[in-house]
Design an enzyme around this catalytic site. Structure first.
Site, PDB file in Angstrom:
ATOM      1  N   ASP A   3      20.891  -4.408  81.346  1.00  0.00           N
ATOM      2  CA  ASP A   3      21.784  -3.514  80.606  1.00  0.00           C
ATOM      3  C   ASP A   3      22.205  -2.360  81.510  1.00  0.00           C
ATOM      4  OD1 ASP A   3      23.171  -1.944  78.869  1.00  0.00           O
ATOM      5  OD2 ASP A   3      21.636  -1.891  77.313  1.00  0.00           O
ATOM      6  N   ASP A   4      23.308  -2.562  82.209  1.00  0.00           N
ATOM      7  CA  ASP A   4      23.706  -1.552  83.197  1.00  0.00           C
ATOM      8  C   ASP A   4      24.305  -0.303  82.560  1.00  0.00           C
ATOM      9  OD1 ASP A   4      26.065  -2.716  82.399  1.00  0.00           O
ATOM     10  OD2 ASP A   4      26.622  -3.473  84.381  1.00  0.00           O
TER      11      ASP A   4
END
Length: 406
Positions: free
Chosen positions: A58-59
């Site tokens: 989950d950037d």
């Protein structure tokens, strides 16, 4: 030199994206050993936990403070790395010294995960290792900085990786039900990151994105599918089956009453609340829990989404998986699907699987072909019995596979 599948094949190194390929070549096994050594160098001092570095899946949660890259740990990254290292230990038995090193590494990672990343029975999304050995838990009930208390990914991956015991796995599901389960699927965290006009203080993209979509909306279908995988791992048949229909656009209004028409005309990769802006989204987020706000499909038909969906249906729920030399059968189906027929190609041979599902609490699997019991090998699952394997040569000799659970 492209890799063609041999562990002793010589392959060159690429040192940088903009550099010419190095002419130095080593075997694929040496490349693997180099990657493992690099992983060990990323362990925080006194632990077997990998530093966060550039982020995890989950950037949107990349830290705004660059210093956190070496002091922050993602529980999801650790769980995934543990699974890879443990599996690698099993397939490198031909190199006993390396295999033993990997097995010891996996055990140390498991011990660090349990002692340092689980606090008060809840897996922290992140752990910030401060000076003097202090740990600040983030995305955890003790997190008073971000306001986010529960994160989906480490809860599901720790089950898939067999990193947690049955009691913790059950606790993970209970927390998901209480805090992350919404009418349109599970969400990545229990509440959105704060938004102040796009200024980042803790997380970069999560605090910059003005559009309520993709990871910002927090219902990301790929992550929901991993949740279904974890449910199947635990034998949660009704949960896994129901979860398939929360993200299937066909007749979705029957399962997600607040889904807009846009949600029903194409595979969607995120379910986005109908909010005009981030401020309204933050203020009225609980409407997503109650289903009192409509949801629409976002970022549609991209990447391998439908393929991942079908793979989980076949491999995780219908329970048909393969290795190089055997067929693995591990169905997780609700009793209402008793008598289901599934025709599929196995090692080039067309087989029809007929599922007979008992209604009692016990689960004693049995495989029959044309009415005759077929000897199988039982495989381990720390959460439940039922995983069976059949050698491929025996599989090829069958005309009809009849999977029976009594």
């Amino acid at each position: 030199m492209p890799f063609t599948g041999h562990i002793d094949e010589q392959v060159v190194y690429h040192h940088a994206a903009d550099a010419l390929p190095s002419q130095e070549a080593e075997s694929v096994l040496e490349h693997v050993k180099a990657a493992v050594d690099t992983t060990c160098k990323r362990f925080l001092k006194g632990t077997a936990l990998i530093s966060y570095a550039g982020g995890d899946w989950d950037d949107t949660l990349q830290p705004a403070d660059e210093a956190l890259k070496t002091e922050l740990v993602s529980a999801w990254t650790v769980a995934l790395a543990f699974q890879v290292i443990r599996n690698l230990a099993e397939v490198t038995a031909f190199d006993p010294e390396f295999s033993a090193k990997l097995a010891d590494m996996a055990e140390r990672m498991k011990a660090s995960f349990h002692s340092l990343l689980i606090k008060d029975g809840v897996i922290a999304g992140f752990a910030y290792f401060k000076e003097a050995g202090a740990i600040e838990y983030m995305l955890h009930p003790q997190d008073h900085q971000t306001g986010i208390r529960y994160r989906l990914l480490p809860m599901t991956r720790s089950i898939i990786a067999e990193l947690v015991d049955p009691a913790q796995a059950a606790a993970n599901l209970r927390l998901i039900d209480e805090h992350l389960q919404f009418p349109d699927g599970v969400r990545l965290v229990d509440r959105p990151a704060r938004y102040a006009g796009g200024v980042s203080t803790i997380f970069r993209r999560a605090e910059q994105g003005a559009n309520v979509g993709r990871e910002i909306s927090l219902q990301y279908v790929h992550a929901h599918i991993r949740y279904l995988e974890a449910a199947a791992k635990l034998g949660e048949a009704d949960r896994a089956w129901k979860g398939l229909f929360q993200i299937n656009p066909i007749l979705i209004q029957e399962n997600v009453p607040n889904a807009k028409r846009r949600q029903s005309n194409m595979y969607f990769s995120s379910s986005d609340g109908e909010f005009p802006d981030r401020y309204s989204y933050h203020e009225h987020f609980d409407q997503l829990r109650t289903g009192s706000v409509e949801v629409k499909g976002g970022w549609r038909l991209y990447s391998s989404g439908p393929g991942i969906y079908l793979n989980q249906l076949i491999s995780g729920i219908l329970g048909i998986r393969f290795t190089a030399d055997r067929l693995i059968m591990d169905p997780v189906l609700p009793a209402g699907l008793d008598g289901l027929h599934f025709t599929y190609q196995c090692f080039g041979c067309i087989l029809t699987f007929v599922y007979h599902i008992g209604s009692g609490p016990s689960r004693t699997p049995e495989l029959r072909a044309e009415g005759v019991a077929v000897p199988v090998q039982s495989l381990s699952n720390p959460y439940r019995p039922g995983v069976q394997a059949l050698p491929n040569e025996r599989c090829l000799s069958l005309r009809t596979g009849n999977c029976t659970s009594i």
